[in-house]
Scaffold this motif. Structure first.
Motif, mmCIF file in Angstrom:
data_model
loop_
_atom_site.group_PDB
_atom_site.id
_atom_site.type_symbol
_atom_site.label_atom_id
_atom_site.label_comp_id
_atom_site.label_asym_id
_atom_site.label_seq_id
_atom_site.Cartn_x
_atom_site.Cartn_y
_atom_site.Cartn_z
ATOM 1 N N CYS A 59 7.403 -3.374 -8.005
ATOM 2 C CA CYS A 59 5.945 -3.546 -7.304
ATOM 3 C C CYS A 59 5.238 -2.265 -7.965
ATOM 4 O O CYS A 59 5.823 -1.229 -7.992
ATOM 5 C CB CYS A 59 5.909 -3.690 -6.142
ATOM 6 S SG CYS A 59 6.969 -4.973 -5.259
ATOM 7 N N ASN A 88 0.805 -1.061 0.108
ATOM 8 C CA ASN A 88 0.020 0.077 0.034
ATOM 9 C C ASN A 88 0.796 1.118 -0.198
ATOM 10 O O ASN A 88 0.984 1.846 1.007
ATOM 11 C CB ASN A 88 -0.821 0.004 1.220
ATOM 12 C CG ASN A 88 -2.086 1.070 1.206
ATOM 13 O OD1 ASN A 88 -2.173 1.649 0.322
ATOM 14 N ND2 ASN A 88 -2.408 1.177 2.653
ATOM 15 N N ASN A 142 -7.234 1.568 -3.863
ATOM 16 C CA ASN A 142 -6.477 2.749 -3.907
ATOM 17 C C ASN A 142 -7.611 3.884 -3.792
ATOM 18 O O ASN A 142 -8.444 4.118 -4.822
ATOM 19 C CB ASN A 142 -5.849 2.559 -5.270
ATOM 20 C CG ASN A 142 -4.778 3.880 -5.328
ATOM 21 O OD1 ASN A 142 -5.081 4.903 -4.897
ATOM 22 N ND2 ASN A 142 -3.936 3.694 -6.332
ATOM 23 N N HIS A 163 -2.518 -10.634 -5.842
ATOM 24 C CA HIS A 163 -1.481 -10.410 -6.305
ATOM 25 C C HIS A 163 -0.858 -11.253 -7.495
ATOM 26 O O HIS A 163 -0.726 -12.405 -7.428
ATOM 27 C CB HIS A 163 -0.242 -10.522 -5.200
ATOM 28 C CG HIS A 163 -0.689 -9.989 -4.147
ATOM 29 N ND1 HIS A 163 -0.963 -8.649 -3.741
ATOM 30 C CD2 HIS A 163 -0.938 -10.434 -2.687
ATOM 31 C CE1 HIS A 163 -1.257 -8.244 -2.328
ATOM 32 N NE2 HIS A 163 -1.480 -9.615 -1.818
ATOM 33 N N SER A 188 0.898 -0.712 -7.707
ATOM 34 C CA SER A 188 -0.773 -0.786 -7.608
ATOM 35 C C SER A 188 -1.221 0.415 -8.194
ATOM 36 O O SER A 188 -2.383 0.761 -8.138
ATOM 37 C CB SER A 188 -1.269 -0.924 -5.962
ATOM 38 O OG SER A 188 -0.758 0.109 -5.430
ATOM 39 N N ASN A 202 -4.353 -4.191 -3.495
ATOM 40 C CA ASN A 202 -4.239 -2.667 -3.420
ATOM 41 C C ASN A 202 -4.796 -1.645 -4.198
ATOM 42 O O ASN A 202 -5.219 -0.903 -3.911
ATOM 43 C CB ASN A 202 -2.610 -2.579 -2.942
ATOM 44 C CG ASN A 202 -2.236 -3.172 -1.754
ATOM 45 O OD1 ASN A 202 -1.864 -4.273 -1.640
ATOM 46 N ND2 ASN A 202 -2.333 -2.528 -0.474
ATOM 47 N N MET A 203 -4.619 -2.191 -5.438
ATOM 48 C CA MET A 203 -5.071 -1.508 -6.498
ATOM 49 C C MET A 203 -6.788 -0.980 -6.396
ATOM 50 O O MET A 203 -6.994 0.025 -6.666
ATOM 51 C CB MET A 203 -4.686 -1.889 -8.056
ATOM 52 C CG MET A 203 -5.282 -0.925 -8.924
ATOM 53 S SD MET A 203 -4.065 -1.539 -10.460
ATOM 54 C CE MET A 203 -5.229 -2.685 -10.923
ATOM 55 N N VAL A 209 2.055 -7.039 -9.544
ATOM 56 C CA VAL A 209 1.054 -6.091 -9.524
ATOM 57 C C VAL A 209 -0.084 -6.597 -8.357
ATOM 58 O O VAL A 209 -0.320 -7.298 -8.263
ATOM 59 C CB VAL A 209 0.216 -6.216 -10.650
ATOM 60 C CG1 VAL A 209 -0.732 -5.166 -10.932
ATOM 61 C CG2 VAL A 209 1.164 -5.774 -12.067
ATOM 62 N N SER A 210 -0.068 -5.439 -7.518
ATOM 63 C CA SER A 210 -1.159 -5.848 -6.381
ATOM 64 C C SER A 210 -2.549 -5.481 -6.722
ATOM 65 O O SER A 210 -2.842 -4.262 -6.825
ATOM 66 C CB SER A 210 -0.487 -4.998 -5.023
ATOM 67 O OG SER A 210 -1.736 -5.340 -4.225
#
Ligand code: HEM
Length: 505
Positions: A81, A64, A405, A373, A83, A401-402, A397-398
């Motif tokens: 990494c 995050n 967001n 993920h 997001s 979290n995306m 690519v999370s």
């Protein structure tokens, strides 16, 4: 003595790798590094000796990060990494980024779509894409309908008012669907399919745990553990079941070929379309696929197609139970499109009319993305946000979290709100901001299949039952796994509706 020698060899090899990657990472020296980070162990201390739940939240916590790109170290391996939707798009759509990194090898499905190396995957995906086209999916609808009806009948036979683990029941239904539509097997007649599913999930759990146990990355070390022995036993048993299922499919095909010659239809009265297994076996016969590719793809599609949608619907059920007004709105739409007095008539058009239900499902997929993920490996140098990223770099690519967001979804990003998917709110949103099925060419092959089958299950479920729960949505705690799993599964109380079609008949 042996252990000491082995240990020294590992330390030396790790240091060599570490130095090699440190040099390689010079291009990213300005990127933030997730902390705490130490030489050789990287960010491993965030996960070492932690429970599955701590691992999940520690990972989600460090991912995050407001930076578009940052880096973390899985032991000696650096990972870029993000997001951020635009970075996710660049990575997931780049033809040089379709490779899965070595940690996918832990699942030992290197010859199936999910884990296959780039060249194997490219060849398979081209041949297998047509087995999920719209025409074929339309042909699956009667099977989805029948399986969903079986589900509600099973649920109706349970003692009323009992709190049940809904995911267990729905998983059974999605397994029945996926077996019938992709490998042409009836899992009610073939108990081996259920056993295979349990074994594959067991293998997946062990393989997933290995991802954050960086000291077990080396196969030789892993082979010394009890987890390895456990995995091997399960794998051998799973292969026996998979072979048996394949044999059934081969027999079924030759029976069908004979029928086709005499222009007959199958037991259900319609000719079976060219499904996943037919395509695999045809390619195998034409020497375009190895036997192992067929087996690994059977494995892949059973888990990829059932556990995913089943688990998602478990979350959806708990959301419905937690928000009665949303449940009412979905129910109203369902009975408007499929009135209770009429038999349900699922067509592409009627399913399309379930607009709010679709928004509801999308919101479930946003907050509870089954693939939280995703990772990729670059097979050639490419330019990312002004940096020249060398070949062999890993990307993470999370999606979890995306999808939470606040820059993308606003200050209430953590709140469940199907209105996030109204055409007005969706317009102008980045096309890669919502990726429950991943994006680019290596996305989920079954995304449309999943949406149709989940809608059909919801229709039957809500026409017959209202849902409540003693559990709160906030009680859902996730734990680290390849799929988004919870420490406790959703518990639901079903009450048969007064005018439910089951009750009336
Ligand atoms: C709610 C349901 C589902 C979700 C959220 C979902 C999500 C995903 C995601 C995120 C990926 C990419 C994984 C990665 O890159 O590491 C994926 C891949 C895949 N999914 Fe699904 N999936 C679902 C249902 C299905 C169904 C119903 C099928 C088949 C019947 C399926 C078959 C596959 C396969 C074969 C792959 C590998 C594709 C490739 O690499 O070419 N999935 N899925």
């Amino acid at each position: 003595m042996m252990i000491l020698i082995l240990f020294s060899i590992i330390i030396v090899l790790s240091l060599v790798q570490y130095v090699r990657f440190q040099r390689k990472m010079l291009f990213a020296k300005d990127l933030l590094t997730v902390q705490p980070c130490y030489p050789v162990v990287g960010n491993g201390l965030l996960f070492l000796g932690k429970s599955g739940e701590e691992r999940f939240y520690n990972l989600a916590g460090v991912l995050n990060n407001p930076a578009k790109l940052f880096k973390m170290w899985l032991g000696v391996y650096p990972v870029i990494c993000t997001s951020d939707p635009s970075m996710a798009q660049k990575i997931l759509t780049n033809p040089n980024c379709m490779q899965k990194p070595f940690i996918y090898n832990f699942f030992k499905l290197d010859y199936g779509l999910f884990g296959a190396h780039y060249n194997v995957w490219k060849k398979q995906r081209k041949h297998l894409n047509p087995t999920f086209n719209q025409k074929i999916l339309n042909g699956f609808v009667p099977i989805f309908d029948r399986c969903a009806q079986n589900l509600v009948q099973t649920l109706a036979a349970l003692p009323e008012g009992e709190s049940i683990n809904i995911t267990d029941y729905v998983n059974r239904c999605t397994l029945e669907m996926v077996c019938a539509t992709t490998i042409g097997a009836d899992c009610n007649k073939n108990p081996g399919v259920n056993k295979l599913m349990t074994l594959i999930i067991g293998i997946f759990n062990l393989a997933s745990a290995r991802i954050l146990n960086m000291h077990l990355y080396w196969e030789r070390i892993y082979q010394l553990t009890k987890e390895y022995r456990e995995e091997q036993l399960m794998r051998t048993e799973a292969y026996n079941y998979a072979n048996q299922i394949l044999q059934d499919a081969v027999n079924c095909r030759s029976k069908q070929a004979n029928r086709a010659e005499s222009d007959e239809t199958d037991d259900d009265g319609y000719r079976r379309p060219q499904i996943f297994i037919d395509q695999l076996l045809e390619l195998q016969e034409a020497n375009k696929l190895e036997d192992i590719e067929v087996i690994h793809n059977v494995y892949t599609v059973i888990v990829g197609g059932s556990d995913t949608s089943g688990t998602e619907l478990g979350y959806a059920a708990l959301v419905l139970a937690s928000y009665p007004q949303i449940q009412e709105k979905v129910y109203k739409e369902i009975v408007e499109v499929f009135p209770l007095e009429d038999p349900v008539n699922f067509t592409q058009e009627t399913l399309k009319q379930l607009e709010y239900t679709e928004m509801f499902l999308k919101e479930c997929l946003r907050l509870y993305p089954i693939g939280p993920h995703l990772m990729r490996e670059g097979i050639a140098e490419f330019e990312l946000d002004g940096m020249k990223v060398p070949k062999g770099m890993f990307y993470l690519v999370s999606i979890y979290n995306m999808h939470r967001n606040k820059e993308v979804w606003g200050p209430n990003a953590d709140k469940f709100d199907p209105e996030n998917f109204t055409p007005e709110r969706s317009s102008g949103r980045h096309p890669f901001a919502f990726l429950p099925f991943s994006g680019g060419n290596r996305n989920c092959i079954g995304s449309r299949y999943a949406m149709i089958s989940m809608k059909i299950i919801l229709v039957h479920l809500l026409r017959n039952f209202s849902l409540s729960s003693n559990m709160k949505l906030e009680d859902l705690r996730f734990e680290f796994d390849a799929l988004l799993r919870t420490t406790k599964e959703p518990q639901i109380i079903l009450e048969q509706r007064k005018f439910s079609p089951l009750f009336v008949s």
